[in-house]
Design a protein around this motif. Sequence first.
Motif, short mmCIF file in Angstrom:
data_model
loop_
_atom_site.label_atom_id
_atom_site.label_comp_id
_atom_site.label_asym_id
_atom_site.label_seq_id
_atom_site.Cartn_x
_atom_site.Cartn_y
_atom_site.Cartn_z
N ALA A 27 28.84 -13.63 -3.22
CA ALA A 27 28.74 -15.04 -2.78
C ALA A 27 26.89 -16.13 -3.33
N ARG A 28 26.06 -14.86 -3.45
CA ARG A 28 24.71 -15.10 -3.62
C ARG A 28 24.57 -13.98 -4.84
N ALA A 29 25.17 -13.24 -5.34
CA ALA A 29 24.79 -13.03 -6.49
C ALA A 29 25.11 -14.03 -8.17
N THR A 30 24.66 -13.40 -8.70
CA THR A 30 24.54 -14.18 -10.37
C THR A 30 24.70 -13.76 -11.08
N PRO A 31 25.82 -13.76 -11.53
CA PRO A 31 26.92 -12.92 -12.83
C PRO A 31 25.52 -13.07 -14.58
N VAL A 32 26.09 -12.37 -14.89
CA VAL A 32 25.08 -11.73 -15.56
C VAL A 32 25.45 -12.11 -17.29
N ARG A 33 24.28 -13.40 -17.75
CA ARG A 33 24.99 -14.25 -18.72
C ARG A 33 24.16 -12.68 -20.19
N SER A 34 24.91 -12.06 -21.26
CA SER A 34 24.23 -11.78 -21.72
C SER A 34 25.75 -11.30 -23.16
N ARG A 35 25.03 -10.95 -23.97
CA ARG A 35 26.05 -10.44 -25.00
C ARG A 35 27.21 -9.54 -24.83
N GLY A 36 28.74 -9.95 -25.04
CA GLY A 36 29.71 -9.28 -24.71
C GLY A 36 29.90 -8.14 -25.13
N PRO A 37 30.74 -6.87 -24.53
CA PRO A 37 30.25 -5.98 -25.35
C PRO A 37 30.87 -5.59 -26.89
N TYR A 38 31.75 -6.95 -27.59
CA TYR A 38 32.35 -6.82 -29.20
C TYR A 38 31.25 -7.56 -29.75
N GLY A 39 29.74 -8.43 -28.60
CA GLY A 39 28.80 -9.52 -29.72
C GLY A 39 29.43 -11.27 -29.71
N PRO A 40 28.71 -11.81 -30.00
CA PRO A 40 29.35 -13.08 -30.32
C PRO A 40 29.96 -13.21 -31.15
#
Length: 382
Positions: A27-40
Amino acid sequence: MLRRTLVRAGGLAAGSALAGSLWQGAARATPVRSRGPYGPPGPPDANGVALPAGFTSRVVARTGHRVGGVLWHPAPDGGACFPDDDGWIYVSNSEIPLLGGATAIRFGPGGAVRGAYRILSGTNLNCAGGRTPWNTWLSCEEVPRGRVFECDPYGSRAAMPRLAMGRFKHEATACDPDRRVVYLTEDEPDGCFYRFRPAHWGDLTSGLLEVLCAPSGTGPVTWRRVPNPAALLEATRHQVDAARHFAGGEGCHYADGVCFFTTKGDNRVWGYDAENERLEIVYDADTPLNGVDNITGTPGGDLYVAEDGGDMQINLITPGRVVAPFLRVDGHPRSEITGPAFSPDGSRLYFSSQRGARGDAAGTGGVTYEVSGPFRRRTSDS
């Protein structure tokens, strides 16, 4: 795979001793916002679908047009795939009043449409639902005192209401074969999260409906029986004082001891750790995933979450908690993405734009798509 990799995800619970305690502190963690495994996603293709390199789309059905011999229904919503000899079947709900129901499309081994047919008719605002381990489709009515209908995707048996599963504003279901229960979400601003314990696994005609109870926040939970699932005098969500309320329950997906579900009012993805009876938060942010709705997953542990509005995207959440757009539908600003489901071999993803480019409330512009490409069968932590 899912349990093991999520436990190891950065900053969360780790170690084999905690293998069942997913997402401690999530609940306190921030998801990682980044390039996914397939690219954008790249530029939109001829169908208006923006996809990563190596993926392609096709339109398999449009509302009011014939597919496999039947007219495709308005407002396509929740869906699922089923094996069918050397092919497969995709089932889709119709979220319209009084004339809702569900339709099935039968595909051959190369993806050609072999036929289509209605499996449920004359029901009310069929929103989402869920597949059972015995290959039936649970279609849910999203109306007060709505029902769950068990449907035969192969078209051989008549659909039947499963009234013991409760009368409320149903959204989605997910079956847990390990504990032999069915989880259910409720699309109300103060909706609840339920589980149904059938008297006999594989037969949903009778059983016990329970509601999740917990204080606000995350952590341990308990379950209590709903006294009157028929809700004749009082709504099911108000019958147990200790029931935990959620801001509009939406999609639901079970995998490897965890039931994931989404709530649109606070834009969250939740995880219920069924083995340890704990509730945690998997995603709690406004970007890149906004307007959480239907949810599905792959055997490797990736979650695919559709947006109701938002940017008209399906976002990917990996076991390492990377959150990234997978696809986007352009030119449908007043629609929502519904019904994501993978073919049995995992090579094709089906989904719909419920109202299409028209964006009308009746869903007369609905479009159902198929995406093919190099979907990964196994995942690392990312």
